[in-house]
Scaffold this motif. Structure first.
Motif, short mmCIF file in Angstrom:
data_model
loop_
_atom_site.label_atom_id
_atom_site.label_comp_id
_atom_site.label_asym_id
_atom_site.label_seq_id
_atom_site.Cartn_x
_atom_site.Cartn_y
_atom_site.Cartn_z
N LEU A 1 0.83 -1.21 0.00
CA LEU A 1 0.00 0.00 0.00
C LEU A 1 0.86 1.26 0.00
CD1 LEU A 1 -2.77 -1.01 2.58
CD2 LEU A 1 -3.04 -0.77 0.10
N LEU A 2 2.01 1.19 0.64
CA LEU A 2 2.92 2.33 0.66
C LEU A 2 3.46 2.63 -0.73
CD1 LEU A 2 4.39 4.40 2.49
CD2 LEU A 2 6.23 2.71 2.74
N ARG A 3 3.78 1.59 -1.48
CA ARG A 3 4.35 1.75 -2.82
C ARG A 3 3.30 2.14 -3.85
NH1 ARG A 3 5.50 -2.45 -4.94
NH2 ARG A 3 5.08 -4.06 -3.38
N HIS B 1 -6.06 -4.93 -5.59
CA HIS B 1 -5.14 -6.02 -5.97
C HIS B 1 -4.32 -6.47 -4.76
CE1 HIS B 1 -2.03 -8.30 -8.07
NE2 HIS B 1 -1.15 -7.57 -7.42
N HIS B 2 -3.87 -5.52 -3.97
CA HIS B 2 -3.04 -5.87 -2.81
C HIS B 2 -3.82 -6.70 -1.79
CE1 HIS B 2 -0.06 -3.42 -4.58
NE2 HIS B 2 -0.44 -2.25 -4.10
N ILE C 1 -4.99 6.68 0.10
CA ILE C 1 -4.38 5.93 1.19
C ILE C 1 -2.96 6.47 1.36
CG2 ILE C 1 -3.71 3.65 2.02
CD1 ILE C 1 -5.79 2.48 0.06
N ARG C 2 -2.70 7.12 2.47
CA ARG C 2 -1.38 7.73 2.69
C ARG C 2 -0.88 7.40 4.09
NH1 ARG C 2 -4.66 12.63 2.27
NH2 ARG C 2 -5.22 13.32 4.37
N ALA C 3 0.44 7.25 4.19
CA ALA C 3 1.05 6.97 5.48
C ALA C 3 0.76 8.12 6.44
CB ALA C 3 2.55 6.77 5.33
N ARG C 4 0.55 7.81 7.71
CA ARG C 4 0.19 8.83 8.69
C ARG C 4 1.35 9.78 8.99
NH1 ARG C 4 -2.07 6.06 13.85
NH2 ARG C 4 -2.66 8.22 14.31
N SER C 5 2.57 9.34 8.73
CA SER C 5 3.73 10.19 8.98
C SER C 5 4.95 9.56 8.32
CB SER C 5 3.98 10.33 10.49
OG SER C 5 4.35 9.07 11.04
N LYS C 6 6.05 10.34 8.29
CA LYS C 6 7.31 9.79 7.78
C LYS C 6 7.78 8.65 8.67
CE LYS C 6 10.86 9.84 4.99
NZ LYS C 6 10.70 9.47 3.56
N HIS C 7 7.56 8.80 9.95
CA HIS C 7 7.94 7.73 10.89
C HIS C 7 7.15 6.46 10.59
CE1 HIS C 7 9.15 5.68 14.54
NE2 HIS C 7 7.88 5.53 14.88
N ALA C 8 5.87 6.61 10.23
CA ALA C 8 5.05 5.43 9.90
C ALA C 8 5.62 4.72 8.68
CB ALA C 8 3.61 5.86 9.66
N GLU D 1 8.76 4.55 7.76
CA GLU D 1 9.96 3.81 8.20
C GLU D 1 9.56 2.57 8.99
OE1 GLU D 1 11.90 6.82 10.42
OE2 GLU D 1 12.60 7.95 8.65
N LEU D 2 8.51 2.70 9.78
CA LEU D 2 8.05 1.58 10.60
C LEU D 2 7.52 0.45 9.71
CD1 LEU D 2 7.90 1.03 13.63
CD2 LEU D 2 5.57 1.91 13.60
N ILE D 3 6.85 0.80 8.63
CA ILE D 3 6.30 -0.20 7.71
C ILE D 3 7.43 -1.06 7.13
CG2 ILE D 3 5.22 -0.51 5.45
CD1 ILE D 3 3.49 1.97 6.15
N VAL D 4 8.49 -0.39 6.68
CA VAL D 4 9.61 -1.11 6.06
C VAL D 4 10.33 -1.98 7.08
CG1 VAL D 4 11.81 -0.84 4.85
CG2 VAL D 4 9.89 0.68 4.30
N SER D 5 10.59 -1.43 8.27
CA SER D 5 11.35 -2.18 9.26
C SER D 5 10.54 -3.33 9.85
CB SER D 5 11.80 -1.25 10.39
OG SER D 5 10.68 -0.69 11.07
#
Length: 513
Positions: free
Chosen positions: A166-168, A175-176, A494-501, A503-507
């Protein structure tokens, strides 16, 4: 005296055939007159009965309206001699499907929907009897509450993968969601890791699901018309038979190809743990046809029963969040206060996130994925509330009516998760079927739904699309009319709630692999 030729000519004339047909129908309808009345329902026509009243689109709404019109939670219609009983309340469902389950757990007889699309192996469609009990028992062994917990790591990984997808490419959310459900179910059923795009096994299953959709849209209605199965495919309204015949081979492939993949992997020693692998390994060297059929049926039933329904529920969740931002914000505040900013939710947080759980419950109530359950069949004559219910009746549980009962759920059309924070309100499991026919995979389905909803709410905001003039484009609340009811296509942001979010998704995905 008639000659042989004259006799056969008379017997096969159109008027004789019509007269014979009408006589048979009338004898079938009036062969017995019960002392007690049938439940109330729309008045039918001579001979045809209520055949023309049977709804083809959104039947749950028609059935609900009949209940209100006749002020009864049980409604009767007679379609060319086939008695149809509709249950529109939790009380009726409990009394008949639960307390009298031994006589209300059969399925439709004859060459109906499952046979037209070669899906008579599906446990949901099996007649009530020894085979159904044996296969159902095997299914339950893999999916009872304790057994279902072993699948949580896979469900968690899939939810984390969904967040990264969803981030990408958030615009491809439909589809996802489908990929995620395929990833979970194919992994559990067959130990197969599906590809993100153009996976052959997912494609097989999707075509099989299309066959079910195509046949079911009209098929159940025509199973209620005794003569319809004898009509040729070119007869008006019977073209679905040709379509079902075209799609049926894909059902065969869906059952056989992944199964054979697991068999081959067991021979080479490369098989990973799965339901199919476990069942095949238990067959021995010379399995009976019945045992091998069961080992195919259980994992295939898993996919055909779980993939579409999970996707439909999650799409309803996304639509609900677009339409009800206050509910979304409240759930996110709860997650932030309990989980914090350093990680994403996991299953250990469930008991501490009651509002998130209430959102899941309300999604399944607000628009159930199967608004009308697969029809049951009454085995023997019965009486309910002074009404006569004849043996052979098709008995339909109207899931929509049960979950929109105003006496239980005030303002039922409103999306209102807080109704489930009241300890006196508990969602009936009717969204998963009724009585002995309730879906044995519901425990896994609920846990997969919960972790996905909690993860998405923690990481993303789901909002309406805004046009060039800055005006939000609110999608309509429209659903398909098939046996599994989906929200129609709708756009959302659909957008990430923050830049920190982000980073959290990837990690977090890296931590689960």
């Amino acid at each position: 005296m008639l000659t042989t030729t004259q006799f056969y000519s008379t017997c096969t004339s159109p008027w004789t055939l019509i007269f014979s047909f009408c006589t048979i129908v009338l004898l079938h309808i009036f062969r017995r007159r019960p002392v007690l009345p049938f439940p109330p329902g729309p008045k039918g026509l001579p001979i045809l009965g209520n055949a023309l009243d049977m709804p083809c689109g959104n039947p749950w709404l028609t059935y609900s309206q009949w209940g209100k019109t006749y002020n009864s939670d049980i409604v009767h219609v007679n379609s060319l001699g086939t008695h149809v009983i509709v249950l529109n309340s939790a009380k009726a469902v409990h009394e008949l499907f639960e307390k009298r389950s031994s006589i209300y757990s059969d399925r439709l007889k004859g060459k109906g929907l499952p046979y037209r699309i070669r899906m008579s192996w599906n446990i949901a469609f099996l007649p009530y009897g020894p085979r159904w009990r044996a296969w159902r028992k095997v299914f339950y062994e893999h999916f009872h509450p304790n057994a279902s917990r072993q699948y949580r790591p896979r469900e968690l990984r899939a939810a984390r993968q969904l967040l990264e997808n969803l981030l990408r490419t958030p615009e491809q959310y439909r589809h996802h969601l489908r990929f995620m459900t395929g990833q979970v179910i194919m992994g559990i059923a067959y130990g197969i890791e599906v590809a993100p795009h153009d996976d052959p096994y997912v494609s097989l299953a999707e075509t099989a699901l299309q066959a079910v959709e195509s046949a079911s849209t009209t098929g159940w209605t025509f199973d209620m018309l005794p003569f319809y199965k004898h009509l040729p495919w070119w007869f008006p309204g019977a073209s679905f038979k040709k379509e079902a015949a075209r799609l049926a081979p894909h059902i065969d492939d869906m059952v056989n190809k992944p199964y054979q993949t697991v068999k081959d992997a067991l021979v080479t020693g490369t098989a990973v743990p799965s339901v199919a692998a476990s069942m095949i390994a238990s067959l021995g060297e010379n399995p009976s046809h019945e045992d091998e059929l069961a080992s195919k049926a259980v994992p295939a039933t898993m996919y055909i029963g779980g993939a579409d329904t999970t996707v439909a529920s999650l799409l309803t969740f996304f639509l609900a969040m677009v339409l009800h931002p206050d509910a979304q914000s409240r759930a996110q505040r709860e997650i932030d206060s309990v989980v914090g900013a350093g990680r994403l939710p996991d299953f250990g947080d469930e008991m501490s996130l009651p509002y998130v759980s209430a959102v899941v419950e309300e999604v399944m109530r607000w628009h159930p994925v199967a608004p009308v359950a697969v029809p049951h069949r009454l085995i023997v004559d019965d009486v309910y509330k002074g009404y006569f219910l004849p043996a052979g009746s098709i008995v339909i549980g109207n899931t929509w009516a049960v979950l929109h009962d105003e006496s239980v759920f005030p303002e039922p059309l409103r999306f209102q998760p807080e109704r489930f924070l009241n300890l006196n309100v508990k969602l009936p499991d009717v969204g998963f079927g009724f009585g002995r026919r309730i879906c044995p995979g519901r425990f896994m389905a609920r846990s997969s739904m919960w972790i996905t909803v909690a993860s998405v709410l923690a990481a993303f905001d789901i909002c309406p699309v805004v046009n060039g003039q800055g005006v939000p484009q609110i999608p309509k609340e429209e659903y398909s009319a098939g046996p599994v009811s989906y929200p129609e296509e709708f756009a959302c942001t659909i957008r990430a709630r923050s830049k920190h979010a982000e980073e959290l998704i990837v990690s977090s995905l890296r931590d689960t692999t």
